[in-house]
Scaffold this motif. Structure first.
Motif, PDB file in Angstrom:
ATOM      1  N   ILE A  18      71.175 -72.483  43.940  1.00 48.99           N
ATOM      2  CA  ILE A  18      70.668 -73.805  43.580  1.00 48.99           C
ATOM      3  C   ILE A  18      71.668 -74.840  44.075  1.00 48.99           C
ATOM      4  N   ILE A  19      71.186 -75.813  44.821  1.00 48.55           N
ATOM      5  CA  ILE A  19      72.062 -76.841  45.362  1.00 48.55           C
ATOM      6  C   ILE A  19      71.654 -78.210  44.814  1.00 48.55           C
ATOM      7  N   ALA A  40      62.025 -71.325  39.038  1.00 42.36           N
ATOM      8  CA  ALA A  40      62.358 -70.800  40.365  1.00 42.36           C
ATOM      9  C   ALA A  40      63.485 -69.785  40.271  1.00 42.36           C
ATOM     10  N   ASN A  41      64.470 -70.076  39.462  1.00 38.92           N
ATOM     11  CA  ASN A  41      65.609 -69.166  39.297  1.00 38.92           C
ATOM     12  C   ASN A  41      65.165 -67.830  38.711  1.00 38.92           C
ATOM     13  N   ALA A  42      64.294 -67.896  37.713  1.00 43.29           N
ATOM     14  CA  ALA A  42      63.802 -66.668  37.077  1.00 43.29           C
ATOM     15  C   ALA A  42      62.956 -65.842  38.048  1.00 43.29           C
ATOM     16  N   LEU A  43      62.102 -66.516  38.821  1.00 42.51           N
ATOM     17  CA  LEU A  43      61.253 -65.808  39.782  1.00 42.51           C
ATOM     18  C   LEU A  43      62.091 -65.147  40.869  1.00 42.51           C
ATOM     19  N   ALA A  44      63.112 -65.833  41.353  1.00 44.58           N
ATOM     20  CA  ALA A  44      63.971 -65.267  42.393  1.00 44.58           C
ATOM     21  C   ALA A  44      64.681 -64.016  41.872  1.00 44.58           C
ATOM     22  N   ALA A 103      63.440 -72.506  51.927  1.00 42.29           N
ATOM     23  CA  ALA A 103      63.446 -73.624  50.982  1.00 42.29           C
ATOM     24  C   ALA A 103      62.502 -73.246  49.851  1.00 42.29           C
ATOM     25  N   TYR A 104      63.056 -72.945  48.692  1.00 44.14           N
ATOM     26  CA  TYR A 104      62.294 -72.298  47.626  1.00 44.14           C
ATOM     27  C   TYR A 104      62.167 -73.193  46.389  1.00 44.14           C
ATOM     28  N   SER A 105      60.949 -73.632  46.120  1.00 45.04           N
ATOM     29  CA  SER A 105      60.707 -74.505  44.967  1.00 45.04           C
ATOM     30  C   SER A 105      60.255 -73.738  43.733  1.00 45.04           C
ATOM     31  N   ARG A 149      68.033 -79.148  43.500  1.00 52.07           N
ATOM     32  CA  ARG A 149      67.988 -79.712  42.153  1.00 52.07           C
ATOM     33  C   ARG A 149      68.425 -81.176  42.222  1.00 52.07           C
ATOM     34  N   SER A 150      67.604 -82.051  41.670  1.00 54.39           N
ATOM     35  CA  SER A 150      67.952 -83.465  41.554  1.00 54.39           C
ATOM     36  C   SER A 150      67.006 -84.089  40.536  1.00 54.39           C
ATOM     37  N   CYS A 151      67.169 -85.385  40.289  1.00 53.39           N
ATOM     38  CA  CYS A 151      66.338 -86.037  39.273  1.00 53.39           C
ATOM     39  C   CYS A 151      64.892 -86.222  39.729  1.00 53.39           C
ATOM     40  N   VAL A 152      64.578 -85.928  40.989  1.00 54.97           N
ATOM     41  CA  VAL A 152      63.183 -86.046  41.423  1.00 54.97           C
ATOM     42  C   VAL A 152      62.389 -84.767  41.145  1.00 54.97           C
TER      43      VAL A 152
END
Length: 271
Positions: free
Chosen positions: A74-75, A61-65, A21-23, A49-52
């Motif tokens: 991303i879900i 997170a996407n760039a770091l991964a 679970a990667y934030s 990914r959500s409004c919270v």
């Protein structure tokens, strides 16, 4: 610290394949890096990914991964469809994590990955974390906690490994900005997100905007409190926050601290 790192590596070695679970935060990025070194391509990183969650966090997170060269997806999660979450009880984080882990366990099974891992560290045992109950129910493991790695350990090791997150400010989902019992709405989540983004872009990296209906209670690191009182920034801040819909803009003189919304809880509330 070296012994703890070795323990973490040994724990991961025993796992045939993992979903993390990667934030994109300090803890989960460190865990992802060590897991990548130990397990190679036998891992999958999933970011919710959500409004919270602020969109900036998902992008980072996407760039770091990508930089770590790990498989990453991303879900979408749907906490806001759960009235138990939206009503914002003291166990709010339990319902949030239950929504997340239900999805992650299914994805892990579909990818033949034996374990789901999260970035809970050893210091988190000292805070009120209902989400850990959900982790236990779903069999989610927390190797940083198991290896007794503290936040300071993780920052030090991350710096040594060259991870850009080593000094990244702590972050929690935007729902944590609301007093327990106050209904969480998409509109107010957006308002808080915009308010905190204003502070970050004003050079204040560690900030929380606690939402008390028409009052914004701003928490920043103690050394940053004088910055908020500088005439130019103070005027801009008041103007922008009032445009967002806040009638009153306040600064918490106690400064930023993790879990300040938990300070009103009694022992019975935490059961």
């Amino acid at each position: 610290m070296e012994r703890k790192l070795k323990t973490l590596e040994e724990l991961l070695t025993t796992m045939e394949g993992v979903l993390i679970a990667y934030s994109g935060g300090v803890d989960s990025t460190f865990l992802l890096k060590v897991a990548r070194d130990v397990l190679g391509d036998r891992l999958l990183a999933i970011t919710a990914r959500s409004c919270v969650y602020p969109s900036e966090e998902t992008e980072q997170a996407n760039a770091l991964a990508r930089n770590l060269k790990v498989r990453h997806e991303i879900i979408e999660t749907h906490e806001m469809a759960d009235l138990k979450f939206v009503s914002n009880p003291t166990e709010r984080c339990y319902w949030c994590k239950k929504e997340l882990f239900t999805t992650l366990v299914r994805i892990a099974q579909e990818n033949s990955l034996k374990y789901v891992l999260d970035g809970t560290n050893f210091d988190d045992l000292n805070d009120f974390r209902p989400g850990m109950k959900a982790a236990a129910e779903f069999g989610v493991r927390s190797p940083l906690k198991e290896a007794m790695l503290t936040k300071d350990d993780i920052r030090s090791l991350s710096k040594r490994m060259g991870l850009p997150t080593w000094d990244k400010p702590s972050f929690a989902c935007l729902a944590s900005r609301f007093p327990y019992g106050m209904k969480i709405t998409r509109g107010n989540l957006v308002k808080v997100d915009k308010a905190e983004r204003f502070l970050r872009r004003s050079g204040i990296t560690q900030a929380r905007v606690r939402h008390h209906d028409n009052i914004a209670r701003i928490e920043v690191a103690e050394e940053d409190i004088p910055k908020l009182l500088e005439e130019k920034l103070r005027g801009q801040l008041i103007s922008y926050f009032k445009k967002l819909g806040y009638s009153y803009v306040t600064v918490d003189l106690e400064g930023y601290r993790t879990g300040s919304m938990n300070e009103v809880l009694t022992g019975d509330d935490k059961r």
